[in-house]
Design an enzyme around this catalytic site. Structure first.
Site, short mmCIF file in Angstrom:
data_model
loop_
_atom_site.label_atom_id
_atom_site.label_comp_id
_atom_site.label_asym_id
_atom_site.label_seq_id
_atom_site.Cartn_x
_atom_site.Cartn_y
_atom_site.Cartn_z
N SER A 263 0.83 -1.20 0.00
CA SER A 263 0.00 0.00 0.00
C SER A 263 0.86 1.24 0.00
O SER A 263 1.93 1.27 0.60
CB SER A 263 -0.96 0.00 1.20
OG SER A 263 -0.35 0.61 2.29
N LYS A 264 0.34 2.23 -0.69
CA LYS A 264 1.07 3.49 -0.81
C LYS A 264 1.23 4.10 0.59
O LYS A 264 2.24 4.70 0.90
CB LYS A 264 0.24 4.42 -1.71
CG LYS A 264 0.88 5.74 -2.00
CD LYS A 264 2.02 5.62 -3.00
CE LYS A 264 2.71 6.95 -3.19
NZ LYS A 264 4.01 6.82 -3.83
#
Ligand code: GLU
Length: 498
Positions: A263-264
């Protein structure tokens, strides 16, 4: 009343016959690895079948709008060679391809679905009635479900704000088929009467994707497995409209490790981050395709694929159900394989900006420096530190001249440099052959191995134990004058160290 003529006109426009797939990103401003993989699989399915690949921008969530985000999508697709046949920029038979420009369509279809009995107007003040609101997991029975059409019409006419919700059957089960996960059956009682059209007249993703996939004639819906749990509701929508259900291809999650999705938010790299970190687009693409898909049969062991090979090899049966772990080491391995296989001029062009970060002296030829690096570089960002001794000789310790394997020590190194300095100075031309010959001749005169001679020269030229290229290549690039001056400094250093 729904405009059935208009609906028939839309039906008539739907392209039919071949495979049609779409990549439908939301413009978030970056392309995360999972999204890139979805784009790749979607493109490969279309290209493998000689079908059509469509780009659709899903921008109905106005809270998530980011300036310039659509350009990131175009740029990434273009860089990765994922050309689209239809899309906002190239047009196509079922334009527009940006959801906010399709706003009027959703309203019409939602109203038609109400008339068909599979949706209803809801006037309740519930959390999920407004944008960004949470979905309640086990919804209470919505009082608006029971409103008669006349009651609902009267309240709408009076200007009451409303949403349109899906009318999920309270009983029974819904089964859908996924190409990767097989048949999945859920109890309808576990599904909520999700919002289809929001108060602002824009659709939710869950509604828009069904309407658009149908209107655009999509045959294979390819997306991340996070949408699996919503698929029964999509099926009920298709059934409610009386539309054929496309083939679903839900791809397994891309994980950072055994337990966490990439995930960013957790600073896992996006496509742009990987490029900035010195990875090549082709290596990233090749590696990302293999996250969740494996070639089979006679090519089961193959790792490196050209785009054409991928197009012919890609098959839905090779997509795995289990989550794939993104392994940076593995990506490095792909990257160095791609770098090694590049035509030298191409590598020189790609490497030049990195070379020039460290080597500002224009006398040092970037092409020659690139040739030193090509077989020794895993990621482009390693380049500057590998070349940091060219512009200026670093301060180094005389102990570097001592190297067991090359059988060098301080007095021997001094002797070598003293003997070679006048021979190098006397060379009429400064080419690699002459340099190599000079050192090999001296080694045979001394009756020692070449390494014993080359080691001290390389240390004197670079001041580093590890360098890309050996004494000959480095001397050649540095030129005669600079090489002689560095050898002289080596002699001084060794004299001081005796
Ligand atoms: N807009 C959705 C996303 O970016 C696309 C999901 C789909 O492909 O249906 O996740």
């Amino acid at each position: 009343m729904a405009d059935l003529n208009w609906i028939m006109e839309q039906e008539a426009k739907i392209p039919r016959g071949g495979v049609r797939t779409r990549f439908a990103p939301s413009p978030t401003g970056y392309m995360h690895v999972g999204n890139l993989r979805t784009a790749l699989y979607t493109w490969l399915i279309a290209r493998h079948a000689g079908g059509t690949f469509i780009l659709r921008i899903e921008d109905t969530d106005q809270n998530r709008q980011v300036e310039g985000a659509v350009d990131v999508i175009y740029k990434t697709l273009a860089e990765c060679g994922l050309d689209h046949d239809e899309g906002p920029d190239v047009g196509g038979p079922v334009a527009p391809y940006i959801q906010t420009e399709r706003r009027g369509f959703y309203q019409k279809y939602a109203e038609w679905l109400v008339e068909r009995g599979h949706a209803y107007y809801c006037f309740c003040d519930r959390a999920d009635s407004v944008e960004g609101g949470a979905f309640s997991e086990t919804p209470p029975t919505d009082p608006c479900r029971a409103l008669t059409p006349e009651e609902a019409d009267a309240r709408r006419a009076a200007g009451e704000p409303y949403v349109i919700r899906q009318r999920i059957p309270r009983e029974g089960t819904t089964t859908f088929h996924d190409e990767v996960f097989g048949n999945i059956t859920v109890e309808n009682a576990t599904l909520d009467d999700q919002v289809l059209l929001k108060q602002d007249g824009l659709p939710t993703y869950n509604f828009a994707n069904v309407v658009d996939d149908h209107m655009m004639g999509i045959t294979h819906v390819v997306r991340g497995s996070e949408y699996l749990s919503s698929a029964p509701k999509y099926n009920l929508l298709y059934e409610g409209f009386g539309w054929p259900i496309p083939r679903y291809v839900h791809c397994p999650a891309v994980m950072r490790d055994q337990h966490n999705k990439m995930s960013k938010r957790h600073v896992d790299p996006s496509y742009e981050d990987l490029i900035a970190q010195g990875y090549l687009t082709d290596a990233v693409v090749n590696y990302v395709v293999l996250l969740g898909w494996s070639p089979r049969r006679e090519i089961a062991e193959q790792e490196i694929f050209s785009r054409e090979e991928l197009i012919s090899a890609f098959d839905l049966g090779g997509i795995s159900k289990s989550p794939a772990i993104f392994d940076m080491e593995k990506l490095r391995h792909f990257n160095s394989a791609y770098i090694r296989a590049m035509p030298p001029e191409r590598f020189a062009a790609v490497a030049e900006p990195y070379i020039r970060q460290a080597v500002k002296n224009p006398a040092y030829d970037a092409g020659a420096l690139a040739a030193l690096l090509q077989q020794r570089t895993e990621v482009l960002t390693e380049i500057p530190e590998k070349l940091d001794f060219f512009d200026a000789l670093p301060d180094y310790d005389a102990a570097l001249f001592v190297h067991k394997k090359s059988r060098t020590d301080l007095p021997g190194s001094l002797e070598t440099l003293r003997a070679l300095a006048p021979r190098f100075a006397a060379l009429p031309g400064w080419d690699a052959d002459a340099l190599s010959q000079t050192m090999c001749d001296y080694a045979s005169e001394c009756g020692c191995k070449n390494a014993k001679i080359m080691w001290p020269v390389r240390i004197a030229l670079s001041g580093k134990a590890v360098t890309p290229g050996g004494a000959v290549e480095i001397a050649h690039i540095l030129g005669q004058e600079e090489s002689l001056s560095r050898i002289a400094r080596g002699i001084e250093k060794l004299e001081g160290a005796q």
